[in-house]
Design an enzyme around this catalytic site. Sequence first.
Site, mmCIF file in Angstrom:
data_model
loop_
_atom_site.group_PDB
_atom_site.id
_atom_site.type_symbol
_atom_site.label_atom_id
_atom_site.label_comp_id
_atom_site.label_asym_id
_atom_site.label_seq_id
_atom_site.Cartn_x
_atom_site.Cartn_y
_atom_site.Cartn_z
ATOM 1 N N ARG A 121 0.823 -1.186 -0.199
ATOM 2 C CA ARG A 121 -0.100 -0.072 -0.156
ATOM 3 C C ARG A 121 0.690 1.282 0.059
ATOM 4 O O ARG A 121 1.065 1.965 1.017
ATOM 5 C CB ARG A 121 -0.748 0.041 1.156
ATOM 6 C CG ARG A 121 -1.935 -1.200 1.171
ATOM 7 C CD ARG A 121 -2.556 -1.178 2.089
ATOM 8 N NE ARG A 121 -3.660 -2.144 1.640
ATOM 9 C CZ ARG A 121 -4.712 -2.299 2.453
ATOM 10 N NH1 ARG A 121 -4.898 -1.829 3.357
ATOM 11 N NH2 ARG A 121 -5.963 -3.089 1.782
ATOM 12 N N GLN A 126 -1.083 2.046 -6.042
ATOM 13 C CA GLN A 126 -2.469 2.605 -5.837
ATOM 14 C C GLN A 126 -3.320 2.103 -6.969
ATOM 15 O O GLN A 126 -4.320 1.370 -7.079
ATOM 16 C CB GLN A 126 -2.709 3.795 -5.536
ATOM 17 C CG GLN A 126 -2.976 4.019 -4.107
ATOM 18 C CD GLN A 126 -3.154 5.510 -3.748
ATOM 19 O OE1 GLN A 126 -2.873 6.379 -4.617
ATOM 20 N NE2 GLN A 126 -3.810 5.750 -2.502
ATOM 21 N N ASP A 129 -3.813 -1.703 -7.379
ATOM 22 C CA ASP A 129 -4.403 -2.552 -6.194
ATOM 23 C C ASP A 129 -5.605 -3.180 -6.548
ATOM 24 O O ASP A 129 -6.838 -2.563 -6.395
ATOM 25 C CB ASP A 129 -4.187 -1.554 -5.062
ATOM 26 C CG ASP A 129 -4.804 -2.295 -3.805
ATOM 27 O OD1 ASP A 129 -4.745 -3.422 -3.828
ATOM 28 O OD2 ASP A 129 -5.080 -1.496 -2.710
ATOM 29 N N SER A 132 -8.321 -2.868 -3.352
ATOM 30 C CA SER A 132 -8.970 -1.399 -3.403
ATOM 31 C C SER A 132 -10.085 -1.455 -4.530
ATOM 32 O O SER A 132 -11.092 -0.931 -4.275
ATOM 33 C CB SER A 132 -8.033 -0.331 -3.630
ATOM 34 O OG SER A 132 -7.298 -0.255 -2.614
ATOM 35 N N TYR A 229 -3.240 -0.877 7.436
ATOM 36 C CA TYR A 229 -3.769 -2.154 7.927
ATOM 37 C C TYR A 229 -3.991 -2.091 9.441
ATOM 38 O O TYR A 229 -3.311 -1.407 10.050
ATOM 39 C CB TYR A 229 -3.272 -3.433 7.552
ATOM 40 C CG TYR A 229 -3.140 -3.924 6.157
ATOM 41 C CD1 TYR A 229 -4.403 -4.195 5.776
ATOM 42 C CD2 TYR A 229 -2.057 -3.810 5.348
ATOM 43 C CE1 TYR A 229 -4.420 -4.755 4.298
ATOM 44 C CE2 TYR A 229 -2.054 -4.344 3.998
ATOM 45 C CZ TYR A 229 -3.246 -4.897 3.585
ATOM 46 O OH TYR A 229 -3.575 -5.177 2.083
HETATM 47 P P1 NAD Z 1 -9.226 -3.926 5.104
HETATM 48 O O1 NAD Z 1 -9.866 -4.409 4.097
HETATM 49 O O2 NAD Z 1 -7.839 -4.436 5.456
HETATM 50 O O3 NAD Z 1 -10.082 -3.653 6.505
HETATM 51 C C1 NAD Z 1 -11.333 -2.900 6.534
HETATM 52 C C2 NAD Z 1 -11.397 -2.026 7.619
HETATM 53 O O4 NAD Z 1 -11.721 -2.827 8.746
HETATM 54 C C3 NAD Z 1 -10.119 -1.122 7.902
HETATM 55 O O5 NAD Z 1 -10.537 0.132 7.780
HETATM 56 C C4 NAD Z 1 -9.565 -1.483 9.422
HETATM 57 O O6 NAD Z 1 -9.072 -0.660 9.989
HETATM 58 C C5 NAD Z 1 -10.891 -1.912 10.050
HETATM 59 N N1 NAD Z 1 -10.961 -3.076 11.166
HETATM 60 C C6 NAD Z 1 -10.084 -4.023 11.453
HETATM 61 N N2 NAD Z 1 -10.451 -4.544 12.402
HETATM 62 C C7 NAD Z 1 -11.555 -3.523 13.145
HETATM 63 C C8 NAD Z 1 -12.214 -3.913 14.401
HETATM 64 N N3 NAD Z 1 -11.863 -4.791 15.345
HETATM 65 N N4 NAD Z 1 -13.216 -2.816 14.278
HETATM 66 C C9 NAD Z 1 -13.439 -1.978 13.711
HETATM 67 N N5 NAD Z 1 -12.955 -1.849 12.300
HETATM 68 C C10 NAD Z 1 -11.836 -2.841 12.256
HETATM 69 O O7 NAD Z 1 -8.802 -2.215 4.834
HETATM 70 P P2 NAD Z 1 -8.939 -1.549 3.363
HETATM 71 O O8 NAD Z 1 -10.132 -1.136 2.813
HETATM 72 O O9 NAD Z 1 -7.833 -2.288 2.418
HETATM 73 O O10 NAD Z 1 -8.036 -0.152 3.530
HETATM 74 C C11 NAD Z 1 -7.399 0.182 4.758
HETATM 75 C C12 NAD Z 1 -6.724 1.398 4.451
HETATM 76 O O11 NAD Z 1 -5.556 1.228 3.507
HETATM 77 C C13 NAD Z 1 -7.364 2.831 4.089
HETATM 78 O O12 NAD Z 1 -7.184 3.765 4.814
HETATM 79 C C14 NAD Z 1 -7.125 2.732 2.778
HETATM 80 O O13 NAD Z 1 -7.265 4.013 2.170
HETATM 81 C C15 NAD Z 1 -5.539 2.300 2.534
HETATM 82 N N6 NAD Z 1 -5.143 2.066 1.523
HETATM 83 C C16 NAD Z 1 -4.006 2.357 0.625
HETATM 84 C C17 NAD Z 1 -3.630 1.918 -0.652
HETATM 85 C C18 NAD Z 1 -2.475 2.532 -1.189
HETATM 86 O O14 NAD Z 1 -1.808 3.667 -0.754
HETATM 87 N N7 NAD Z 1 -2.000 2.083 -2.152
HETATM 88 C C19 NAD Z 1 -4.199 0.858 -1.098
HETATM 89 C C20 NAD Z 1 -5.431 0.210 -0.336
HETATM 90 C C21 NAD Z 1 -5.843 0.802 0.783
#
Ligand code: NAD
Length: 373
Positions: A121, A126, A129, A132, A229
Amino acid sequence: MRIAVLKELAAGETRVAATPETVKKFIGLGAEVAVESGAGEAASIADADYGAAGASVGSRADALKGANIILAIQGPDPKGLKGFADGAWLAAGLNPFGERARVDDYAKLGLEALAMEFMPRITRAQSMDILSSQANLAGYKAVLMAANAYGRAFPMMMTAAGTVSAAKAFVMGVGVAGLQAIATARRLGAQVSATDVRAATKEQILSLGAKPIFVETVAGIEGEGAGGYATEMSDEYKAAQAELVSSHIAKQDIVITTALIPGRPAPRLISDAQLATMRAGSVIVDMAAESGGNVEGAVAGEAKRIHGVTVIGAQNIAALMPADTSALFSRNLFNFLSAFWDKEAGKPVLDEEIGNAVRLTQGGKVVNERLLG
Ligand code: NAD
């Protein structure tokens, strides 16, 4: 450089890993593209469309013959993989933790297996990915699934016969899918609240016009968390979260859960006892059902009625919108391979940061530290 595009054989999989648009772009880089006949059918792309884009279309054996890169949505059955070039790459969503035995088989076949869900990430990755791109559309669809199963309306409606009140929707886990779920539920007119363990999401929830519901007594994860994460939370945090959820959830009509922790079972966020406090006719969509579920009793691929609440265990939601999700997945693969395309060599050459992250097998061995560690 020959690129093979496979037809997906897994049950319920409708997506395809290349579209006529990306086929043309690969050809523009100097590659040859061979598509397995029927690969795009479920995503409304005919063999003739691939042909018109410049690909050859034939049997699986034809497509694989001499292939240097094999593209797929899900990891294909190793048994059906034959005839490809030595050290060919297999780039797909390989589910490395869930399909660990297959990873060994890919190594034995001499494939260099590249797991697209291990894309780091970082800003420059981005556009590559798949997690996403697919989660974004899945977050939208999860809300539509909930709306469809809900015996009431989402928006407040004033009619001559009286007023219908707005649904209250609660999104648990505000990553890519959760943010899109908030936005979609808002567009449909619900009153939306949301929670996460990462402090950085509070502002994002507010910016979408929803209400943040956060554990304030125990510290969560400051900022974004490593690599964006979440990690597994302490018992103290879990207890505080359970209390918070208990008081909030009884007033909700719709709940969308999306919480995931990479390489671990999904955290349990809603117990059977909490479910029992919800109003009959409420709907929960558990987007983490395939990873063990955030909701007690949720089963992937099933809609169950528990204490009068409809609990939908989501399974491959992305496959319900194959035209759009295939287009985005295919672009992710093209963006990945083209970013590393070495014009002189006429093939992609990965750098260390991204190569080491996504590469599972090489030279007949499993090489990825997340699988070895
Ligand atoms: P994910 O699919 O891993 O998890 C979904 C969400 O569940 C996350 O926000 C996580 O914090 C939350 N979570 C985990 N345990 C929890 C709990 N016990 N209670 C409540 N919530 C909980 O996450 P995701 O959608 O892949 O994205 C996470 C972050 O990564 C975001 O901020 C996203 O913008 C970022 N991201 C960045 C890039 C990049 O820069 N290339 C790519 C993908 C995601």
